[in-house]
Design a protein around this motif. Structure first.
Motif, PDB file in Angstrom:
ATOM      1  N   LEU A  22      14.815 -12.262   4.447  1.00 46.11           N
ATOM      2  CA  LEU A  22      16.090 -11.552   4.580  1.00 46.11           C
ATOM      3  C   LEU A  22      16.469 -10.863   3.267  1.00 46.11           C
ATOM      4  N   LEU A  23      16.255 -11.553   2.142  1.00 48.60           N
ATOM      5  CA  LEU A  23      16.496 -10.921   0.843  1.00 48.60           C
ATOM      6  C   LEU A  23      15.572  -9.729   0.632  1.00 48.60           C
ATOM      7  N   ALA A  24      14.294  -9.882   1.048  1.00 52.67           N
ATOM      8  CA  ALA A  24      13.343  -8.768   0.906  1.00 52.67           C
ATOM      9  C   ALA A  24      13.746  -7.595   1.786  1.00 52.67           C
ATOM     10  N   ALA A  25      14.264  -7.892   2.994  1.00 53.15           N
ATOM     11  CA  ALA A  25      14.733  -6.811   3.865  1.00 53.15           C
ATOM     12  C   ALA A  25      15.876  -6.055   3.203  1.00 53.15           C
ATOM     13  N   GLY A  26      16.778  -6.797   2.532  1.00 53.96           N
ATOM     14  CA  GLY A  26      17.849  -6.140   1.799  1.00 53.96           C
ATOM     15  C   GLY A  26      17.327  -5.315   0.639  1.00 53.96           C
ATOM     16  N   ALA A  27      16.310  -5.837  -0.072  1.00 57.31           N
ATOM     17  CA  ALA A  27      15.731  -5.087  -1.188  1.00 57.31           C
ATOM     18  C   ALA A  27      15.068  -3.803  -0.693  1.00 57.31           C
ATOM     19  N   ALA A  28      14.407  -3.887   0.472  1.00 60.01           N
ATOM     20  CA  ALA A  28      13.765  -2.688   1.022  1.00 60.01           C
ATOM     21  C   ALA A  28      14.803  -1.626   1.367  1.00 60.01           C
ATOM     22  N   SER A  29      15.950  -2.059   1.872  1.00 56.55           N
ATOM     23  CA  SER A  29      17.000  -1.093   2.205  1.00 56.55           C
ATOM     24  C   SER A  29      17.674  -0.539   0.957  1.00 56.55           C
ATOM     25  N   TRP A  30      17.840  -1.401  -0.061  1.00 49.20           N
ATOM     26  CA  TRP A  30      18.594  -0.998  -1.251  1.00 49.20           C
ATOM     27  C   TRP A  30      17.734  -0.238  -2.253  1.00 49.20           C
ATOM     28  N   TYR A  31      16.526  -0.789  -2.542  1.00 46.00           N
ATOM     29  CA  TYR A  31      15.674  -0.199  -3.581  1.00 46.00           C
ATOM     30  C   TYR A  31      14.536   0.667  -3.025  1.00 46.00           C
ATOM     31  N   ALA A  73       0.838  -1.205   0.000  1.00 37.83           N
ATOM     32  CA  ALA A  73       0.000   0.000   0.000  1.00 37.83           C
ATOM     33  C   ALA A  73       0.873   1.255   0.000  1.00 37.83           C
ATOM     34  N   GLU A  74       1.964   1.219   0.737  1.00 36.58           N
ATOM     35  CA  GLU A  74       2.888   2.348   0.737  1.00 36.58           C
ATOM     36  C   GLU A  74       3.546   2.525  -0.631  1.00 36.58           C
ATOM     37  N   ALA A  75       3.789   1.412  -1.309  1.00 39.90           N
ATOM     38  CA  ALA A  75       4.479   1.469  -2.598  1.00 39.90           C
ATOM     39  C   ALA A  75       3.590   1.964  -3.724  1.00 39.90           C
ATOM     40  N   GLY A  76       2.302   1.627  -3.686  1.00 35.22           N
ATOM     41  CA  GLY A  76       1.447   1.993  -4.815  1.00 35.22           C
ATOM     42  C   GLY A  76      -0.011   2.194  -4.503  1.00 35.22           C
ATOM     43  N   GLY A  77      -0.376   2.203  -3.239  1.00 32.09           N
ATOM     44  CA  GLY A  77      -1.765   2.410  -2.875  1.00 32.09           C
ATOM     45  C   GLY A  77      -2.520   1.096  -2.716  1.00 32.09           C
ATOM     46  N   PRO A  78      -3.806   1.176  -2.349  1.00 26.49           N
ATOM     47  CA  PRO A  78      -4.613  -0.021  -2.084  1.00 26.49           C
ATOM     48  C   PRO A  78      -4.693  -0.986  -3.268  1.00 26.49           C
ATOM     49  N   LEU A 130      10.638   0.749  -1.258  1.00 26.32           N
ATOM     50  CA  LEU A 130       9.421  -0.036  -1.493  1.00 26.32           C
ATOM     51  C   LEU A 130       9.006   0.107  -2.957  1.00 26.32           C
ATOM     52  N   VAL A 131       9.312  -0.919  -3.736  1.00 19.60           N
ATOM     53  CA  VAL A 131       9.016  -0.937  -5.170  1.00 19.60           C
ATOM     54  C   VAL A 131       8.081  -2.111  -5.447  1.00 19.60           C
ATOM     55  N   PRO A 132       6.994  -1.907  -6.193  1.00 18.98           N
ATOM     56  CA  PRO A 132       6.024  -2.999  -6.396  1.00 18.98           C
ATOM     57  C   PRO A 132       6.623  -4.268  -6.990  1.00 18.98           C
ATOM     58  N   TRP A 133       7.638  -4.167  -7.863  1.00 24.02           N
ATOM     59  CA  TRP A 133       8.088  -5.368  -8.556  1.00 24.02           C
ATOM     60  C   TRP A 133       8.683  -6.398  -7.605  1.00 24.02           C
TER      61      TRP A 133
END
Length: 418
Positions: A88-97, A37-42, A99-102
Motif C-alpha cells: 500500500l505504501l508502494a502504491a502511494g509512492a507510485a502515485s506520488w513519485y 524495467a520501466e523505471a530504468g531498463g533491464p 516509478l523511481v528506482p530508489w
C-alpha cells in the motif's frame, strides 16, 4: 480434535491462506520486475531483484530462530500484514513519485526481510494443525497450493499491470490482507501450541544436533533433490529449445508438462488416505528422475521431451511431498523453523549460482551436459537418502491418536515404511 475435524477447520483455512499468499507473492515479483524495467531498463530490474534476494538469503536462518521461539502463526499473520502495508505504501509512492528506482529498491529489500521471517514460519506451523500421521498429506496440500500460486500468479500480475503499477500493487495488498484474515481464524490443535521451550532461548542448530536427531541425510538429501528444480532446469529447457531450433511454444509446453505432472501428483497425494510411506517409497520416486533428466537433455523430439518433463514433474512432486512430510514428522518442533530455513537457503539461496552455472555449462559443452550433471546431483541425493534412518513416530492406538509433539520419539508404531 480429530484428524477430520482438523482438516475441516484450521488446516484447510491455513492451506487457503498460504495459497492466496503465494499468488500475491508471485504477482508482486512480476509487477516489481515490470516496474523496475520501466523505471530504468533491464539492468535496473535485475539490480532491484538482486537487492531483494540478499536479505531473504542472509536473514533466513534468523527467521528460523524466530519461528522456533515465537508462535509461528503470529509470525505468519504479522508478515502477511507487513507485506500488505508495504504494498500500500508502494502504491502511494507510485502515485506520488512515479516509478523511481530508489523506492523500488527499498520495497524489494523490505519485502526480502519479511520473506526471511515468513518462510520458516510456514514450515513450523503444520505440526500444530494436524496429527503427526497426517503431516505428509498436509504437505501435499501445501505443495498443491504452491503450484497453483505459481501458475496463477504470473497471469494475475500481468493483468494487474494493465491497470497501472499503483493499482496493481494495491490489488496485491488485498490478497495479503485476505491471507491475514484467514490466518486469524486458524488455531492450534489442543495441546499443540508453542512448545514449552519457546519461552527460553532457542537451542543452537548445529550439525551435531541434526546428527543426534538422525536428520542429516534426510535434510541434505532433500535439498540436493530439489536443487536442480529450483530454477536451473527451467532455464535449461529454454536454452535446450534454442539449441535444438524448437519454437518458443515448445519450451512452454515442456515447462507446462512439468507443472501439470507435479500438480496432479500433489492433488493425488493430498486426497488419498494417509499411508505410512517411508524411505523406500521416496527412493522409488527419486531414482527415475536421473534417466528422465538425461532423456530430456538429449532427445531431439519435442513430444518425447514433453512426456519426459511430465513424468519428471510427477516424480519430483512425489519426492517433495514424501521428503517434506518425513521432515515434518521427524524434526522436533523446537527445530522446525530453522530446518525449514536451512532447506530454503539451500534452494533459494543457491538458485542464482545455479542460473549462472547453466549458462556457463551450456556455452562450454552444450545444454545436454547440464542435464547430465543435474542427473548426477539427483543421483547423489538418492545415495544420501539411502543413509536416512529417521523414523517418524505415530501415536499408539491406546492414546486415541494423541501425540506429544514435544517428544520427538513417543511410544507407538513407527512410520519407517521399510
Amino acid at each position: 480434535m480429530s484428524g477430520a475435524g482438523a482438516w475441516r477447520g484450521g488446516a484447510a483455512r491455513w492451506v487457503v491462506a498460504y495459497t492466496v499468499a503465494v499468488v500475491g507473492d508471485v504477482s508482486y515479483f512480476l509487477i516489481l520486475t515490470w516496474a523496475a524495467a520501466e523505471a530504468g531498463g533491464p539492468r535496473t530490474s535485475g539490480l532491484v531483484l538482486a537487492l531483494g534476494a540478499v536479505p531473504r538469503a542472509v536473514l533466513m536462518l534468523l527467521g528460523g530462530v524466530l519461528a522456533d521461539r515465537v508462535d509461528p502463526r503470529r509470525i505468519a499473520v504479522g508478515t502477511d500484514a507487513a507485506r500488505a502495508l508495504l504494498l500500500l505504501l508502494a502504491a502511494g509512492a507510485a502515485s506520488w513519485y512515479g516509478l523511481v528506482p530508489w523506492w523500488l529498491a527499498v520495497l524489494a529489500v523490505a519485502f526480502g526481510v519479511v520473506d526471511a521471517c515468513f518462510i520458516p514460519a510456514v514450515g513450523a506451523m503444520p505440526v500444530r494443525l494436524v496429527p503427526i500421521e497426517a503431516l505428509p498429506r498436509l504437505q501435499a496440500w501445501r505443495l498443491t497450493g504452491l503450484r497453483v500460486g505459481n501458475a496463477v500468479g504470473p497471469s494475475l500480475g500481468a493483468l494487474l499491470v494493465a491497470l497501472g503499477i499503483s493499482a496493481a500493487l494495491a490489488s496485491v495488498a488485498v490478497l495479503f490482507a485476505i491471507s491475514v484474515v484467514l490466518l486469524l481464524t486458524v488455531r492450534s490443535r489442543p495441546g499443540e501450541g508453542p512448545a514449552p521451550a519457546a519461552a527460553a532461548p532457542a537451542p543452537p542448530l548445529r550439525l551435531s544436533r541434526l546428527r543426534q536427531e538422525g536428520l542429516v541425510p534426510l535434510v541434505v538429501g532433500t535439498a540436493l533433490s530439489e536443487l536442480p528444480f529450483s530454477g536451473p532446469v527451467a532455464i535449461g529447457v529454454v536454452l535446450l529449445a534454442q539449441e535444438r531450433g524448437w519454437p518458443v511454444a515448445s519450451a512452454g509446453g515442456v515447462l507446462a508438462a512439468f507443472s501439470v505432472g507435479g500438480l496432479v501428483v500433489s492433488v493425488l497425494l493430498a486426497t488419498i488416505p494417509t499411508q505410512p510411506l517411508g524411505r523406500r517409497a521416496t527412493l522409488a520416486a527419486l531414482w527415475p528422475t536421473a534417466p528422465l533428466l538425461v532423456l530430456l537433455g538429449t532427445t531431439p523430439v519435442v513430444g518425447v521431451a514433453i512426456a519426459a518433463s511430465g513424468l519428471l514433474g510427477a516424480m519430483t512432486g512425489t519426492v517433495m511431498v514424501l521428503c517434506h512430510g518425513r521432515i515434518q514428522q521427524s524434526t522436533p518442533p523446537a527445530l522446525l523453523g530453522r530446518v525449514t530455513a536451512l532447506l530454503s537457503m539451500a534452494t533459494l539461496g543457491l538458485s542464482p549460482l545455479g542460473y549462472g552455472a547453466v549458462g556457463m555449462i551450456a556455452g562450454a559443452w552444450g545444454v545436454g551436459v547440464f542435464f547430465v550433471l543435474s542427473a548426477a546431483v539427483v543421483t547423489l541425493a538418492g545415495l544420501v537418502l539411502l543413509r536416512d534412518r529417521s523414523c517418524p513416530p505415530v501415536a499408539a492406538p491406546s492414546t486415541g491418536g494423541a501425540v506429544d509433539h514435544h517428544d520427538p520419539r513417543p511410544a507407538g508404531a513407527d512410520m519407517c515404511g521399510e
